[in-house]
Structures are given as C-alpha cells and as structure tokens.
Design an enzyme around this catalytic site. Structure first.
Site, PDB file in Angstrom:
ATOM      1  N   GLY A  19       0.842  -1.193   0.000  1.00  0.00           N
ATOM      2  CA  GLY A  19       0.000   0.000   0.000  1.00  0.00           C
ATOM      3  C   GLY A  19       0.872   1.236   0.000  1.00  0.00           C
ATOM      4  N   GLN A  50       3.068   9.901   1.276  1.00  0.00           N
ATOM      5  CA  GLN A  50       4.339   9.183   1.421  1.00  0.00           C
ATOM      6  C   GLN A  50       5.310   9.501   0.286  1.00  0.00           C
ATOM      7  OE1 GLN A  50       2.406   5.130   2.201  1.00  0.00           O
ATOM      8  NE2 GLN A  50       4.290   5.022   3.392  1.00  0.00           N
ATOM      9  N   CYS A  69       5.887  -0.325   7.701  1.00  0.00           N
ATOM     10  CA  CYS A  69       5.513   0.839   6.896  1.00  0.00           C
ATOM     11  C   CYS A  69       6.713   1.256   6.045  1.00  0.00           C
ATOM     12  CB  CYS A  69       5.110   1.992   7.814  1.00  0.00           C
ATOM     13  SG  CYS A  69       4.709   3.514   6.927  1.00  0.00           S
ATOM     14  N   LEU A  70       6.464   1.563   4.780  1.00  0.00           N
ATOM     15  CA  LEU A  70       7.552   1.988   3.888  1.00  0.00           C
ATOM     16  C   LEU A  70       8.198   3.285   4.373  1.00  0.00           C
ATOM     17  CD1 LEU A  70       5.920   1.253   0.411  1.00  0.00           C
ATOM     18  CD2 LEU A  70       7.653  -0.102   1.585  1.00  0.00           C
ATOM     19  N   HIS A 119      -4.378   1.215   7.474  1.00  0.00           N
ATOM     20  CA  HIS A 119      -3.028   1.786   7.511  1.00  0.00           C
ATOM     21  C   HIS A 119      -2.923   2.972   6.546  1.00  0.00           C
ATOM     22  CE1 HIS A 119       1.484   1.264   7.940  1.00  0.00           C
ATOM     23  NE2 HIS A 119       1.411   2.002   6.844  1.00  0.00           N
ATOM     24  N   GLU A 120      -3.422   2.786   5.302  1.00  0.00           N
ATOM     25  CA  GLU A 120      -3.288   3.851   4.291  1.00  0.00           C
ATOM     26  C   GLU A 120      -4.159   5.053   4.634  1.00  0.00           C
ATOM     27  OE1 GLU A 120      -0.776   3.563   2.578  1.00  0.00           O
ATOM     28  OE2 GLU A 120      -0.539   1.442   2.996  1.00  0.00           O
ATOM     29  N   HIS A 132      -2.457   7.149   7.090  1.00  0.00           N
ATOM     30  CA  HIS A 132      -1.497   8.073   6.457  1.00  0.00           C
ATOM     31  C   HIS A 132      -2.201   9.324   5.946  1.00  0.00           C
ATOM     32  CE1 HIS A 132       2.364   6.083   6.400  1.00  0.00           C
ATOM     33  NE2 HIS A 132       1.872   4.973   5.860  1.00  0.00           N
TER      34      HIS A 132
HETATM   35 ZN    ZN Z   1       2.764   3.152   5.830  1.00  0.00          ZN
END
Ligand code: ZN
Length: 166
Positions: free
Chosen positions: A46, A51, A90-91, A132-133, A136
């Site tokens: 995701g 991000q 998380c990225l 999660h997204e 963000h």
């Molecule tokens: Zn994330």
C-alpha cells in the site's frame, strides 16, 4: 511513469492531513499509476500520496489477493469490527515491525479513477492495509496505534536512529 522517493519518518508532510481530490483529471490518473509503480518497486502492499510528498487524499494498495492494484480516492472508513494484533510495517518507517492491534474488519467508501463511488471491505491483510493507508491520509503513522508505553519506546528508537545513535 515514474518511481518516486518515499518520504520517511520525520518528514513533516507525513503528519499533514491530506486535501481531498476535487477533479479526477489526467494528473490524478498519472499520479495513481506512478504510485502503483512506486509501491511495487518498494516493494509494499500500500502507498498513500503523502508518502511521496503529495498531500492529497489518494492511496493505492494491493494486498496480494490476485485482484491486482486498486486506487482509492477520498476514502473514508465507514465500518469496522473485531480486533486483531498483526505484525505491521511501513515503507515510511523502514526496517521496523510492530505487533499492532486494530479492528480486524474494515469497510471503506471511496471514489475510483472514473469518479464512481466504490466500497472496499475485508479482513486479514486487506482490512489492515485499508486502515493503515487511510491513517497516512489523516496524517497518522502506524506507531500512533501502539499503546502509550510502546509508542514512547518506538519514538525514542526512531529518534536515536535518525541521530545515528542506534
Ligand atoms: Zn505506511
């Protein structure tokens, strides 16, 4: 198509609430394609627009269920139920994983790239990625979902790491 660098913990854009998308124009379509490419390149399941430094309410996801990548524009969570602890990363916080408790099931209402209202709903990895997204897009990060004591420790670890102390 382009692969964007992913913003990481400490970048203020991650803490800003993203702005809704008003016109789903070619710029938004290109952005969605670039986000999908960036997500796969990372690799991740995701990616939210902030991000990659773009504070707009759009995210892409692919929870590896063979339905391919999906785009959600202006998504809102309209229903959750249950609770489950899952290992979550998380990225934007690379190299860290935490056991995080969240609702097991989530239902989301969003627009697709044609401006049509769609729902995404599920549990497992899909339910987790949706929450999660959207976290963000609301300026959140996964550590916000940790209990206070664990959150403090996570923040200290991340600050130490940023200062080169870890
Ligand atoms: Zn994330």
């Amino acid at each position: 198509m382009a692969i964007y660098p992913i913003r990481t913990f400490g970048d203020p854009v991650l803490r800003m609430v993203t702005k809704p998308i008003v016109d789903i124009d070619p710029t938004v379509r290109t952005l969605a394609q670039d986000m999908i490419e960036t997500m796969y390149d990372a690799p991740g399941v995701g990616l939210a627009a902030n991000q990659i430094g773009i504070s707009r309410r759009i995210a892409v996801f692919d929870p590896q269920d063979e339905r391919g990548p999906r785009v959600m524009i202006n998504p809102e969570i309209i229903e959750t139920s249950g609770e489950i602890e899952l290992d979550e990363g998380c990225l934007s916080v690379p190299g860290h994983w935490w056991e995080i408790a969240r609702p097991a099931f989530a239902r989301v209402r969003a627009l697709d790239l044609d401006g049509k209202e769609v729902e995404h709903a599920g549990d497992g990895l899909l339910g987790r990625v949706l929450q999660h997204e959207i976290g963000h897009l609301d300026g959140g990060l996964l550590i916000d979902a940790l209990p206070k004591r664990l959150r403090k420790k996570a923040l200290k670890d991340l600050r130490d790491e940023a200062l080169g102390l870890a």
